[in-house]
Design a protein around this motif. Structure first.
Motif, PDB file in Angstrom:
ATOM      1  N   SER A  38       0.807  -1.221   0.000  1.00 21.51           N
ATOM      2  CA  SER A  38       0.000   0.000   0.000  1.00 21.51           C
ATOM      3  C   SER A  38       0.839   1.269   0.000  1.00 21.51           C
ATOM      4  O   SER A  38       0.316   2.356  -0.231  1.00 21.51           O
ATOM      5  CB  SER A  38      -0.931   0.006   1.218  1.00 21.51           C
ATOM      6  OG  SER A  38      -0.180   0.000   2.412  1.00 21.51           O
ATOM      7  N   GLU A  39       2.157   1.152   0.251  1.00 17.71           N
ATOM      8  CA  GLU A  39       2.997   2.351   0.340  1.00 17.71           C
ATOM      9  C   GLU A  39       3.347   2.922  -1.026  1.00 17.71           C
ATOM     10  O   GLU A  39       3.857   4.017  -1.142  1.00 17.71           O
ATOM     11  CB  GLU A  39       4.282   2.021   1.109  1.00 17.71           C
ATOM     12  CG  GLU A  39       4.021   1.636   2.551  1.00 17.71           C
ATOM     13  CD  GLU A  39       5.301   1.343   3.310  1.00 17.71           C
ATOM     14  OE1 GLU A  39       6.387   1.664   2.788  1.00 17.71           O
ATOM     15  OE2 GLU A  39       5.215   0.787   4.416  1.00 17.71           O
ATOM     16  N   GLN A  40       3.093   2.150  -2.092  1.00 20.29           N
ATOM     17  CA  GLN A  40       3.344   2.607  -3.451  1.00 20.29           C
ATOM     18  C   GLN A  40       4.767   3.124  -3.642  1.00 20.29           C
ATOM     19  O   GLN A  40       5.003   4.261  -4.048  1.00 20.29           O
ATOM     20  CB  GLN A  40       2.321   3.688  -3.835  1.00 20.29           C
ATOM     21  CG  GLN A  40       0.899   3.180  -3.896  1.00 20.29           C
ATOM     22  CD  GLN A  40       0.706   2.099  -4.956  1.00 20.29           C
ATOM     23  OE1 GLN A  40       0.967   2.323  -6.132  1.00 20.29           O
ATOM     24  NE2 GLN A  40       0.272   0.935  -4.535  1.00 20.29           N
ATOM     25  N   SER A  41       5.728   2.290  -3.335  1.00 25.68           N
ATOM     26  CA  SER A  41       7.141   2.607  -3.568  1.00 25.68           C
ATOM     27  C   SER A  41       7.891   1.284  -3.676  1.00 25.68           C
ATOM     28  O   SER A  41       7.359   0.219  -3.359  1.00 25.68           O
ATOM     29  CB  SER A  41       7.709   3.441  -2.414  1.00 25.68           C
ATOM     30  OG  SER A  41       7.662   2.714  -1.199  1.00 25.68           O
ATOM     31  N   ASP A  42       9.129   1.351  -4.175  1.00 29.91           N
ATOM     32  CA  ASP A  42       9.924   0.133  -4.260  1.00 29.91           C
ATOM     33  C   ASP A  42      10.063  -0.507  -2.879  1.00 29.91           C
ATOM     34  O   ASP A  42      10.135   0.181  -1.859  1.00 29.91           O
ATOM     35  CB  ASP A  42      11.322   0.457  -4.802  1.00 29.91           C
ATOM     36  CG  ASP A  42      11.322   0.600  -6.324  1.00 29.91           C
ATOM     37  OD1 ASP A  42      10.228   0.690  -6.904  1.00 29.91           O
ATOM     38  OD2 ASP A  42      12.408   0.631  -6.920  1.00 29.91           O
TER      39      ASP A  42
END
Length: 777
Positions: free
Chosen positions: A211-215
């Motif tokens: 859910s953090e939308q990052s690598d």
């Protein structure tokens, strides 16, 4: 096959790491042997790394090994403010000898976990395997037919001596995921077990971070030659991780636009490749040249890192939480009207309000109807420490608990309604929410007759009808179909077909997917489940009966229909006839013997409701009988339950789903037009604090909602623009005559295309009368 450490280039910087078959969303990097300083430095270069320290020890760390780990954990904490260290706690065969007692014996690991607050935690191997006791066929087939057939995995264990303890002995043959290994000696199965642990660990960490939308960076820190358990020449581990994640969390991964980086960093320890920091005391632990850091110093470092964390780029973070409603004011006003409409309807039908806490003990949620991966657990935000609680996945389970605790205080039958949020850890999708409003009604009591089922369903239908009439302009789009069944019908058919009792629940879950996958695939899954138990022709006959949808009166009862199922048909017939007598169209009441609902606490009638205009949108109103639910929560330590005699029937309107499916698309069926709950806005050119508020009080005394303009616009024209934009239907203007200095009032209808207004009013009572007239036009 063993890994030739000498052939791997020594890597000291991230830029020098060797990519290993990097493809699509998952990338594995094998760094080779590193010094601890290099590990500290390279971990510090990664963004929010999840460090897995493998292992912390099955029997607890020896004091010198504990100090060894303390030092390097602290150094990693110093190197970066955003890493988290996960201590994986099982170091060899103690895990297999006594899985259940590992946590209590692993005191050192638990102690380390307490030092670290939210940046240091333990993950227990036993817990990981417990989560996989029941597996989807696709995942199980991938692991058993693909992963556990890799030659290099088994070759890695060839050096271990047999100890004559099998995997089946350890797990008591109750873990299907390990079934191919049951007859193997635990020593010979060391490598495949560790390989599976790696897959499960990665899945667990990835799910937390998607859910953090990052690598996502996951770092395995291993001693000496440990990476050999995850590496062969064809890049199997990277391929397996990718396939495993796609199988386990396909929907979430499909929307994930970033990459998952898995790093293997191994450090040199002792005099031989098999030496480990968590040794049995016979080996010498490598001395650390730097001064050892005490517990207190570690606590200080972590506290300091929390306080001095670099500013977070809040602007870049998504504000909307996936899986929850995100409504405009006009939508929220209609939704609130719907809630009030249902409250009024439920109360008119004799149901009383009853709110229950959103937190429920996890044991209760799991005991009946709860599926682990569909529940949210509650933890402390400060230190990530788990609590005993989870968020309720429906309104019925917490209500049953309330009844258990108050049965001596309430009259039976007891009727209640509850309009509140429920929570499920599902992958957000159209019609699928993580937080959603359910509008429940329930009747509980002893020896409840079928008239209670009729009353409950009738009240729900009345409520749904009111909502559709309130929200949908076109009457042609207000139709619905309610599909009803009695749970004894499919259960009776299964009993007659001699389906083993332990497989009935799984068979019901398969049948419940009839609409999604069709009768053919349902038959295929039942054949797979019941292979060796039930003949194929019998399964095909079962599916043919259970696939029926239509009028109960037109249902042809097969020959030799079981007595239990016949009783269910008779009860259902009585319920449907009484519903029709209550004014509900027989055409909207359909019989569906294959519909069993997803939760496993139903014991009698069950029902689901679909909109005619949007039949694929899913059920918007459902429920059923649950005669044994309260008893479940009286179970004692011996597994025995108290027979309370309390029965229940209930149902729920899924308000969030109903609202969202009707609002979706280019041509939504509902189009909220009211932008504000306010009916009147009082405007004044001059700053006259007394008169506008007197008008507002008079309007409120007449039960008319109003607002007083408090902005910085002096011009009445500018204030009228604001009032129009706000959507209020009526404006009251306070005007002072420039010549006479007398004060007059003007009431203006803002909703009319033709200008309508009452001018030159001098009395506040006249203003109220004028406002009422405009609002009623």
């Amino acid at each position: 096959m063993s890994l030739d450490i000498s052939a791997i280039k020594r890597v000291e910087r991230i830029s020098d790491a060797v990519d290993f078959a990097a493809t699509t969303f998952c990338q594995v990097k094998y760094w080779g042997e590193l010094s601890w300083d290099a590990i500290h430095q390279n971990v510090g270069h990664l963004v929010k790394p999840e460090v897995i320290l493998w292992y912390a020890g099955a029997y607890g760390l020896k004091e010198n090994a504990t100090a060894y780990y303390r030092h390097h954990i602290a150094k990693m904490m110093e190197a970066t403010n955003n890493c988290r260290v996960n201590l994986f706690d099982l170091a060899a065969w103690g895990a297999f000898r006594n899985v259940s007692s590992i946590e209590s014996r692993n005191k050192s690991a638990i102690q380390i976990n307490q030092w670290g607050l939210s940046r240091l935690r333990c993950i227990h191997s036993a817990d990981i395997f417990k989560n996989f006791l029941i597996e989807e066929p696709g995942t199980r087939a991938f692991i058993t037919d693909t992963v556990l057939r890799r030659d290099f995995i088994f070759k890695s264990s060839l050096g271990f001596k047999e100890n004559h303890l099998t995997i089946g002995d350890v797990f008591k043959r109750n873990c299907p995921i390990l079934e191919p290994l049951y007859d193997l000696d635990t020593a010979k199965a060391y490598s495949p077990i560790q390989y599976l642990e790696g897959l499960f660990l990665i899945e667990s960490l990835v799910k937390e971070r998607l859910s953090e939308q990052s690598d996502i960076n996951i770092v395995f820190v291993l001693p000496n030659d440990e990476p050999k358990y995850y590496r062969d020449d064809s890049g199997s581990f990277e391929s397996d991780v990718q396939t495993f994640l796609m199988e386990r969390c396909r929907d979430a991964i499909a929307g994930f636009k970033y990459k998952i980086h898995i790093h293997f960093m191994n450090f040199s320890f002792g005099n031989g490749t098999s030496d480990r920091p968590y040794n049995d005391g016979t080996k010498t632990v490598q001395k650390v040249s730097l001064p050892l850091i005490t517990n207190q110093q570690i606590g200080n470092i972590m506290a300091m890192s929390v306080e001095t964390t670099a500013p977070i780029n809040l602007r870049s973070l998504a504000t909307r939480v996936p899986g929850f409603g995100d409504y405009k004011p006009e939508q929220q006003i209609l939704l609130d009207l719907w809630k009030r409409t249902l409250k009024d309807c439920y109360q008119l039908n004799g149901f009383n309000p009853l709110d229950v806490p959103p937190f429920v003990r996890k044991e209760f949620l799991k005991a009946k109807g709860g599926i682990n991966n569909e529940m949210f657990a509650v933890s402390s935000l400060w230190n990530d420490a788990p609590t005993p609680y989870g968020l309720a996945f429906d309104r019925t389970v917490p209500f049953a608990l309330w009844v258990r605790d108050h049965e001596r205080e309430i009259p039976f039958p007891f009727k209640r309604y509850d309009i509140n949020l429920s929570f499920r850890g599902e992958n957000p999708a159209p019609g699928r929410f993580q937080g959603f409003y359910q509008c429940d009604i329930d009747i509980v009591g002893r020896k409840l007759g079928l008239d209670n089922d009729v009353q409950c369903i009738s009240a729900l239908v009345e409520g749904l009808t009111r909502l559709l009439d309130t929200g949908i302009d076109d009457p042609a789009n207000r139709g619905y179909k309610m599909y009803l069944n009695h749970i004894t019908i499919p259960k009776g058919l299964f009993a007659q077909a001699k389906v083993p009792a332990e497989k009935v629940q799984d068979a019901l879950h398969i049948v419940d997917k009839m609409d999604k996958i069709g009768p053919g695939k349902v038959a295929d899954e039942l054949k797979l489940l019941l292979q060796g138990n039930v003949e194929e022709q019998t399964i095909m006959s079962l599916v043919e009966i259970l696939a029926y949808k239509g009028s109960l009166a037109k249902f042809t009862i097969p020959a030799n229909f079981p007595k239990e199922a016949t009783g269910g048909l008779e009860a259902l017939t009585e319920i449907i006839n009484n519903l029709a007598a209550n004014g509900i169209s027989l055409e909207s009441l359909q019989f569906c013997p294959g519909m069993v609902r997803g939760l496993n606490y139903y014991t009698g009638v069950v029902f689901e409701t679909f909109l005619d205009a949007l039949p694929k949108a899913g059920s918007v109103m459902s429920g059923g009988r649950y005669d044994e639910l309260v008893d479940t929560f009286t179970q004692d330590k011996n597994g025995e339950t108290k027979n309370t005699g309390i029965e229940g029937v209930g149902g729920s309107i899924g308000l969030t789903r109903l609202f969202d499916v009707l609002s979706a698309g280019k041509n939504p069926l509902i189009n909220p037009k009211i932008k504000t709950a306010c009916k009147v806005m009082v405007l004044a050119k001059d700053k006259l604090p007394i008169i506008p508020w007197k008008i507002a009080k008079a309007l409120r005394d007449a039960n008319i909602s109003c607002d007083v303009y408090t902005g910085n616009k002096d011009s009445l024209g500018d204030q009228l623009v604001y009032a129009n934009k706000s959507g209020v239907p009526v404006a009251v203007m306070v005007i002072t005559d420039d010549k006479t200095k007398e004060m007059v009032f003007c009431v203006k209808d803002l909703k009319s295309a033709v200008e309508k207004q009452d001018k030159d009013l001098t009395e506040i009572d006249r203003v109220v009368e004028s406002v009422k007239r405009f609002l009623n036009q």
